[in-house]
Write an enzyme that holds these catalytic residues in place. Structure first.
Site, PDB file in Angstrom:
ATOM      1  CG  LEU A  40      -2.007  -1.150   1.167  1.00 23.49           C
ATOM      2  CD1 LEU A  40      -2.933  -1.068   2.374  1.00 23.49           C
ATOM      3  CD2 LEU A  40      -2.836  -1.131  -0.122  1.00 23.49           C
ATOM      4  CG  ASP A  58       8.625  -5.357   1.190  1.00 22.56           C
ATOM      5  OD1 ASP A  58       8.805  -4.146   1.374  1.00 22.56           O
ATOM      6  OD2 ASP A  58       9.240  -6.001   0.312  1.00 22.56           O
ATOM      7  CB  ILE A  59       7.271  -7.536  -3.367  1.00 28.09           C
ATOM      8  CG1 ILE A  59       7.453  -8.527  -4.502  1.00 28.09           C
ATOM      9  CG2 ILE A  59       8.336  -6.455  -3.442  1.00 28.09           C
ATOM     10  CD1 ILE A  59       6.351  -9.500  -4.662  1.00 28.09           C
ATOM     11  CB  ALA A  79       4.695  -5.614  -6.026  1.00 30.93           C
ATOM     12  CB  ALA A  80       7.362  -2.134  -9.382  1.00 26.08           C
ATOM     13  CB  SER A 122       8.303  -0.242 -18.162  1.00 24.62           C
ATOM     14  OG  SER A 122       8.164   1.047 -18.692  1.00 24.62           O
ATOM     15  CE1 TYR A 146       9.097   1.610 -13.069  1.00 20.75           C
ATOM     16  CE2 TYR A 146       9.361   2.445 -15.318  1.00 20.75           C
ATOM     17  CZ  TYR A 146       8.653   1.694 -14.381  1.00 20.75           C
ATOM     18  OH  TYR A 146       7.514   1.018 -14.765  1.00 20.75           O
ATOM     19  CG  ASN A 175       3.589   6.609 -21.401  1.00 15.52           C
ATOM     20  OD1 ASN A 175       4.544   6.096 -21.989  1.00 15.52           O
ATOM     21  ND2 ASN A 175       3.744   7.623 -20.575  1.00 15.52           N
TER      22      ASN A 175
HETATM   23  P1  NAD Z   1       0.951   1.520  -8.965  1.00 12.63           P
HETATM   24  O1  NAD Z   1       1.943   2.314  -8.181  1.00 12.63           O
HETATM   25  O2  NAD Z   1      -0.463   1.941  -8.908  1.00 12.63           O
HETATM   26  O3  NAD Z   1       1.063  -0.032  -8.582  1.00 12.63           O
HETATM   27  C1  NAD Z   1       2.187  -0.617  -7.970  1.00 12.63           C
HETATM   28  C2  NAD Z   1       1.707  -1.312  -6.711  1.00 12.63           C
HETATM   29  O4  NAD Z   1       2.830  -1.966  -6.078  1.00 12.63           O
HETATM   30  C3  NAD Z   1       1.132  -0.330  -5.687  1.00 12.63           C
HETATM   31  O5  NAD Z   1      -0.152  -0.772  -5.276  1.00 12.63           O
HETATM   32  C4  NAD Z   1       2.139  -0.356  -4.539  1.00 12.63           C
HETATM   33  O6  NAD Z   1       1.527  -0.121  -3.278  1.00 12.63           O
HETATM   34  C5  NAD Z   1       2.730  -1.746  -4.682  1.00 12.63           C
HETATM   35  N1  NAD Z   1       4.079  -1.859  -4.110  1.00 12.63           N
HETATM   36  C6  NAD Z   1       5.115  -0.991  -4.235  1.00 12.63           C
HETATM   37  N2  NAD Z   1       6.181  -1.429  -3.533  1.00 12.63           N
HETATM   38  C7  NAD Z   1       5.809  -2.608  -2.970  1.00 12.63           C
HETATM   39  C8  NAD Z   1       6.474  -3.539  -2.119  1.00 12.63           C
HETATM   40  N3  NAD Z   1       7.741  -3.329  -1.675  1.00 12.63           N
HETATM   41  N4  NAD Z   1       5.809  -4.643  -1.719  1.00 12.63           N
HETATM   42  C9  NAD Z   1       4.518  -4.853  -2.118  1.00 12.63           C
HETATM   43  N5  NAD Z   1       3.845  -4.005  -2.909  1.00 12.63           N
HETATM   44  C10 NAD Z   1       4.480  -2.895  -3.333  1.00 12.63           C
HETATM   45  O7  NAD Z   1       1.463   1.522 -10.479  1.00 12.63           O
HETATM   46  P2  NAD Z   1       0.821   0.849 -11.772  1.00 12.63           P
HETATM   47  O8  NAD Z   1       0.795   1.905 -12.809  1.00 12.63           O
HETATM   48  O9  NAD Z   1      -0.417   0.100 -11.449  1.00 12.63           O
HETATM   49  O10 NAD Z   1       1.983  -0.175 -12.183  1.00 12.63           O
HETATM   50  C11 NAD Z   1       1.867  -1.575 -11.964  1.00 12.63           C
HETATM   51  C12 NAD Z   1       3.038  -2.281 -12.597  1.00 12.63           C
HETATM   52  O11 NAD Z   1       3.027  -2.063 -14.007  1.00 12.63           O
HETATM   53  C13 NAD Z   1       4.403  -1.781 -12.107  1.00 12.63           C
HETATM   54  O12 NAD Z   1       5.281  -2.879 -12.014  1.00 12.63           O
HETATM   55  C14 NAD Z   1       4.849  -0.842 -13.203  1.00 12.63           C
HETATM   56  O13 NAD Z   1       6.262  -0.752 -13.259  1.00 12.63           O
HETATM   57  C15 NAD Z   1       4.264  -1.521 -14.419  1.00 12.63           C
HETATM   58  N6  NAD Z   1       4.044  -0.579 -15.526  1.00 12.63           N
HETATM   59  C16 NAD Z   1       3.093   0.409 -15.418  1.00 12.63           C
HETATM   60  C17 NAD Z   1       2.922   1.280 -16.486  1.00 12.63           C
HETATM   61  C18 NAD Z   1       1.891   2.387 -16.456  1.00 12.63           C
HETATM   62  O14 NAD Z   1       1.862   3.186 -17.396  1.00 12.63           O
HETATM   63  N7  NAD Z   1       1.027   2.487 -15.443  1.00 12.63           N
HETATM   64  C19 NAD Z   1       3.717   1.174 -17.638  1.00 12.63           C
HETATM   65  C20 NAD Z   1       4.684   0.173 -17.671  1.00 12.63           C
HETATM   66  C21 NAD Z   1       4.820  -0.714 -16.620  1.00 12.63           C
END
Ligand code: NAD
Length: 316
Positions: A40, A58-59, A79-80, A122, A146, A175
């Site tokens: 969260l 945590d992941i 998770a990231a 990504s 990143y 994106n």
């Molecule tokens: P987001 O930040 O909404 O989702 C990431 C989730 O990971 C969050 O809910 C966060 O609380 C959780 N998180 C972070 N660190 C954590 C940890 N240590 N342990 C457990 N949970 C953890 O972002 P998103 O846009 O939904 O992205 C989701 C995934 O998709 C990511 O891996 C991101 O790199 C990838 N991604 C997203 C996009 C985009 O445009 N949104 C594009 C390319 C890749």
């Protein structure tokens, strides 16, 4: 384990996030059992359907992963930490969570004998490239912590997957945008940021010269691709682009927002020389061939959907 059926069991890491929650909710709506692990840090539990089993954590917590992986058929790893500018400030943290978290998950999956992983990478891994559209064969040139963390995670997923017999699909998501996208005060994503500026009558601040291009892909198209990637048994060790396949300049995004809102926008250039890579558009041919992936939502349609369904952008 590993064959697609009518009621499967999933673990979605980062499942309280923007993309993860859309995926988890889609899977439970289709009758599957879904567990979510999320710390969260940017996620929001209230996004999740009541039927999703949520665990805070945590992941990198391997014992927690062991218990969550028990009885699971497929894993999605989302998770990231996800902010490019923040990663420049905190590379140690981005490496620890994004790369360390991926390795921890792979280790726990080996121990629990889970057979299939879909990893959310990504389009940022490509960096600056001499030609467009971007195809998966290009040599990545990740240029930010990143992007490096996502490329390093891809390499771990591929190497460890092969060593330990885990089937893997890596999706290079471009994106993504859509209703519910987080809008943090510092470094907000461009689509909701421009929408908010346009709706409040503020000037839309264009980074750089506004000619840099991106590939904006609607959240439901990304969710379709994620579902198809787990389902596509036989598709293994693949890297697939998930974008719209349409190249849009950042200035063009402002034009489209103006058109959808039916109002003139006041633009301000901020002269930011570090506005990111100059061009980005995905070739989605391979995802189409292997997953049947077909982006359905155009940018104007996606923007209208945000205005219709995201209360933060309700027009007064
Ligand atoms: P987001 O930040 O909404 O989702 C990431 C989730 O990971 C969050 O809910 C966060 O609380 C959780 N998180 C972070 N660190 C954590 C940890 N240590 N342990 C457990 N949970 C953890 O972002 P998103 O846009 O939904 O992205 C989701 C995934 O998709 C990511 O891996 C991101 O790199 C990838 N991604 C997203 C996009 C985009 O445009 N949104 C594009 C390319 C890749």
């Amino acid at each position: 384990m590993g064959e697609w059926g009518t009621s499967m069991r999933f673990l979605v890491t980062g499942g309280a996030g923007f993309l993860g929650a859309a995926l988890a909710n889609r899977l439970v709506a289709e009758g599957h059992a879904v567990r979510v692990l999320d710390d969260l840090s940017s996620g929001d539990r209230s996004r999740l359907d009541q039927r999703v089993a949520f665990t805070a954590g945590d992941i990198r917590d391997v014992p927690k992963l062991w218990s969550l992986l028990h009885g699971v058929d497929f894993v999605y790893h989302l998770a990231a930490r996800v902010s490019v500018p923040e990663s420049v400030l905190y590379p140690v943290e981005y490496n620890a969570i994004n790369v360390g978290g991926t390795v921890s998950l792979l280790t726990a999956m080996r121990d629990a004998q889970i057979k299939r992983l879909v990893f959310a990478s990504s389009g940022a891994v490509y960096g600056e490239q001499p030609s467009q559209p971007l195809t998966e064969e290009l040599m990545p040139h990740p240029a930010t912590p990143y992007a490096v963390s996502k490329r390093a995670s891809e390499l771990y997923v591929q190497a460890i997957g092969q060593l330990w017999g885990i089937e893997t699909v890596i999706l290079r998501i471009f994106n993504a945008y859509g209703p519910g996208q987080p809008l943090p005060p510092s470094h907000p994503p461009v689509v909701p940021h421009y929408l908010r500026q346009a709706l409040t009558g503020a000037s839309v601040v264009i980074h750089g010269d506004g000619r840099q291009t991106r590939d904006f892909v609607f959240i439901s198209d990304v969710a379709d691709a994620l579902v198809a990637a787990a389902q596509a048994v036989g598709v293994d060790r693949e890297i697939l682009n998930i974008g719209s396949g349409v190249e849009t300049s950042v200035g063009g995004l402002a034009d489209t927002i103006a058109k959808v809102l039916g109002k003139e926008l006041h633009r301000l250039g901020n002269g930011d020389a570090a506005a990111g890579v100059s061009r980005m558009v995905a070739d989605v041919g391979r995802a189409h061939e292997l997953l049947g992936y077909k982006p359905r939502v155009s940018l104007p349609e996606g923007l209208r959907e945000i205005l219709n369904s995201d209360a933060r952008f309700a027009r007064r």
